[in-house]
Write an enzyme that holds these catalytic residues in place. Structure first.
Site, PDB file in Angstrom:
ATOM      1  N   SER A 177     -29.769   1.816 -28.321  1.00  0.00           N
ATOM      2  CA  SER A 177     -28.829   2.266 -27.277  1.00  0.00           C
ATOM      3  C   SER A 177     -29.155   1.563 -25.973  1.00  0.00           C
ATOM      4  O   SER A 177     -30.281   1.088 -25.762  1.00  0.00           O
ATOM      5  CB  SER A 177     -28.987   3.778 -27.080  1.00  0.00           C
ATOM      6  OG  SER A 177     -28.318   4.205 -25.910  1.00  0.00           O
ATOM      7  N   TYR A 215     -34.358  10.995 -26.025  1.00  0.00           N
ATOM      8  CA  TYR A 215     -33.443  10.008 -26.630  1.00  0.00           C
ATOM      9  C   TYR A 215     -33.898   8.584 -26.280  1.00  0.00           C
ATOM     10  O   TYR A 215     -33.993   7.715 -27.146  1.00  0.00           O
ATOM     11  CB  TYR A 215     -32.033  10.278 -26.112  1.00  0.00           C
ATOM     12  CG  TYR A 215     -30.928   9.441 -26.730  1.00  0.00           C
ATOM     13  CD1 TYR A 215     -30.325   9.824 -27.927  1.00  0.00           C
ATOM     14  CD2 TYR A 215     -30.460   8.294 -26.099  1.00  0.00           C
ATOM     15  CE1 TYR A 215     -29.295   9.077 -28.486  1.00  0.00           C
ATOM     16  CE2 TYR A 215     -29.428   7.540 -26.646  1.00  0.00           C
ATOM     17  CZ  TYR A 215     -28.843   7.939 -27.841  1.00  0.00           C
ATOM     18  OH  TYR A 215     -27.819   7.186 -28.382  1.00  0.00           O
TER      19      TYR A 215
HETATM   20  N1  LIG Z   1     -21.688   7.411 -28.983  1.00  0.00           N
HETATM   21  C1  LIG Z   1     -22.414   6.795 -28.069  1.00  0.00           C
HETATM   22  O1  LIG Z   1     -22.089   6.790 -26.871  1.00  0.00           O
HETATM   23  C2  LIG Z   1     -23.644   6.020 -28.473  1.00  0.00           C
HETATM   24  C3  LIG Z   1     -24.185   5.084 -27.569  1.00  0.00           C
HETATM   25  C4  LIG Z   1     -25.303   4.356 -27.934  1.00  0.00           C
HETATM   26  C5  LIG Z   1     -25.878   4.531 -29.168  1.00  0.00           C
HETATM   27  N2  LIG Z   1     -25.340   5.458 -30.027  1.00  0.00           N
HETATM   28  C6  LIG Z   1     -25.979   5.607 -31.337  1.00  0.00           C
HETATM   29  O2  LIG Z   1     -25.046   5.265 -32.345  1.00  0.00           O
HETATM   30  C7  LIG Z   1     -25.384   5.948 -33.556  1.00  0.00           C
HETATM   31  C8  LIG Z   1     -24.138   6.584 -34.155  1.00  0.00           C
HETATM   32  O3  LIG Z   1     -23.666   7.618 -33.305  1.00  0.00           O
HETATM   33  P1  LIG Z   1     -22.098   7.979 -33.136  1.00  0.00           P
HETATM   34  O4  LIG Z   1     -21.725   7.602 -31.773  1.00  0.00           O
HETATM   35  O5  LIG Z   1     -21.322   7.420 -34.270  1.00  0.00           O
HETATM   36  O6  LIG Z   1     -22.158   9.582 -33.199  1.00  0.00           O
HETATM   37  P2  LIG Z   1     -21.645  10.608 -34.324  1.00  0.00           P
HETATM   38  O7  LIG Z   1     -22.217  11.918 -33.947  1.00  0.00           O
HETATM   39  O8  LIG Z   1     -20.174  10.513 -34.469  1.00  0.00           O
HETATM   40  O9  LIG Z   1     -22.298  10.058 -35.673  1.00  0.00           O
HETATM   41  C9  LIG Z   1     -23.653  10.248 -36.001  1.00  0.00           C
HETATM   42  C10 LIG Z   1     -23.728  10.561 -37.485  1.00  0.00           C
HETATM   43  O10 LIG Z   1     -25.108  10.716 -37.849  1.00  0.00           O
HETATM   44  C11 LIG Z   1     -25.210  11.869 -38.693  1.00  0.00           C
HETATM   45  N3  LIG Z   1     -26.566  12.426 -38.586  1.00  0.00           N
HETATM   46  C12 LIG Z   1     -27.132  13.047 -37.530  1.00  0.00           C
HETATM   47  N4  LIG Z   1     -28.376  13.455 -37.828  1.00  0.00           N
HETATM   48  C13 LIG Z   1     -28.609  13.086 -39.109  1.00  0.00           C
HETATM   49  C14 LIG Z   1     -29.713  13.226 -39.988  1.00  0.00           C
HETATM   50  N5  LIG Z   1     -30.842  13.850 -39.616  1.00  0.00           N
HETATM   51  N6  LIG Z   1     -29.612  12.701 -41.226  1.00  0.00           N
HETATM   52  C15 LIG Z   1     -28.486  12.059 -41.638  1.00  0.00           C
HETATM   53  N7  LIG Z   1     -27.402  11.912 -40.853  1.00  0.00           N
HETATM   54  C16 LIG Z   1     -27.466  12.415 -39.599  1.00  0.00           C
HETATM   55  C17 LIG Z   1     -24.149  12.824 -38.171  1.00  0.00           C
HETATM   56  O11 LIG Z   1     -23.783  13.809 -39.115  1.00  0.00           O
HETATM   57  C18 LIG Z   1     -23.008  11.859 -37.836  1.00  0.00           C
HETATM   58  O12 LIG Z   1     -22.156  11.642 -38.949  1.00  0.00           O
HETATM   59  C19 LIG Z   1     -26.487   6.934 -33.193  1.00  0.00           C
HETATM   60  O13 LIG Z   1     -27.753   6.401 -33.553  1.00  0.00           O
HETATM   61  C20 LIG Z   1     -26.382   7.027 -31.684  1.00  0.00           C
HETATM   62  O14 LIG Z   1     -27.594   7.401 -31.080  1.00  0.00           O
HETATM   63  C21 LIG Z   1     -24.242   6.199 -29.704  1.00  0.00           C
END
Ligand SMILES: NC(=O)c1ccc[n+]([C@@H]2O[C@H](COP(=O)([O-])OP(=O)(O)OC[C@H]3O[C@@H](n4cnc5c(N)ncnc54)[C@H](O)[C@@H]3O)[C@@H](O)[C@H]2O)c1
Length: 283
Positions: free
Chosen positions: A155, A168
């Protein structure tokens, strides 16, 4: 023939959001998919995680593209369960070439009042949960002898300090250390390892009232918003994070970077941190 024809990719957190976009994008480029997601909530997380129906929808979208998929409800915090899910996927699909360690959570806790449970849930999911997926995949990729690529989703929070995200940020910076070590250790096997650093992405992780309330106190739970309606002042606060005048990027923007790093186009790219952050970390 797509550039990933004949390859197999494992994607964690594949039920929705970026994980689903990556799984579907990799499938469109020709890969078969081992998809995993917890499909259940975690108590310290203030928004709902994915559901079994979300994972079913990912499976449907991959099959519609004519690709094979093995999907399991697997918690990335559990190394034994992750290894078993990857083993069964490889047994059915025949090989493993690509890892996208994407599953993650976000919650906002002031550093001075954060509970130990919150800290542990974050580190267990966002750091240990990346390691479990890499660890489960490594024996298959090394044994395959065809090289491969691991893409670890970090991130912008690994690069800049952000309010109420100390756990985080620590996890996401930890992913960079893991990536560098693996890039060196797996290089003799022609397995490349890189991180991607997104800015805010339009997914359920940030499009929720808890985030609104962090960015613009008082705009969150106390206020009433339509299902997909982001209040103007919140959109403006999101925009303030980036150098480019946009509030967030779309999951597909991150998928483009995943496919580049996973494919032949990136064949000598390893040990790097690829920002897809609209200039946020350069500010
Ligand atoms: N959305 C943002 O702004 C953003 C920014 C930077 C990085 N990220 C990173 O991107 C990645 C994806 O996030 P997203 O934005 O798609 O959010 P999201 O919440 O839509 O998707 C995350 C997915 O991970 C699954 N998950 C969570 N904990 C879990 C576990 N212990 N075991 C298995 N699955 C698990 C959830 O059920 C969900 O389907 C994450 O690593 C997040 O930290 C997100």
């Amino acid at each position: 023939m797509g550039p990933l024809e004949g390859k197999v990719a494992v994607v964690s957190g594949a039920a929705r959001g970026q994980g689903r976009a990556h799984a579907v994008h990799l499938a469109r480029e020709g890969a078969d998919i081992i998809a995993m997601d917890i499909c259940a909530d975690i108590d310290t997380v203030h928004y709902p995680l994915a559901t079994p129906e979300d994972l079913d929808e990912t499976v449907t979208e991959i099959k519609r593209l004519g690709r094979r998929v093995v999907a399991t409800r697997t918690d990335v915090r559990d190394p034994t369960a992750v290894a078993a899910a990857i083993d069964s996927g490889v047994a059915e699909l025949g090989r493993l070439d690509i890892v996208v360690a994407n599953a993650g959570i976000a919650m906002y806790d002031a550093a001075d009042t954060m509970s130990a449970q919150s800290w542990h849930d974050m580190i267990d999911t966002n750091l240990t949960g990346v390691w479990t997926v890499c660890r489960g995949a490594m024996p298959h990729m090394i044994e395959g002898g065809r090289g491969g690529a691991m893409v670890l989703i970090s991130s912008v929070a690994a690069h800049v300090g952000m309010l109420h995200l100390s756990h985080y940020s620590a996890a996401k910076a930890g992913v960079v250390g893991l990536m560098r070590a693996l890039a060196v250790e797996l290089a003799p096997h022609m397995i490349r390892v890189n991180t991607i650093h997104p800015t805010s992405v339009n997914t359920a992780m940030i499009i929720n009232e808890g985030t609104y309330d962090l960015l613009v106190p008082g705009s969150g739970p106390a206020a009433r918003h339509g299902a997909n309606e982001v209040p103007d002042e919140v959109a403006k606060a999101f925009k303030g994070i980036n150098a480019m005048p946009i509030a967030w990027v779309e999951p597909q923007d991150i998928s483009e970077a995943v496919v580049f790093l996973a494919s032949e186009s990136g064949r000598y790219v390893s040990g790097t941190q690829l920002s897809v952050d609209a200039g946020a970390a350069a500010k």
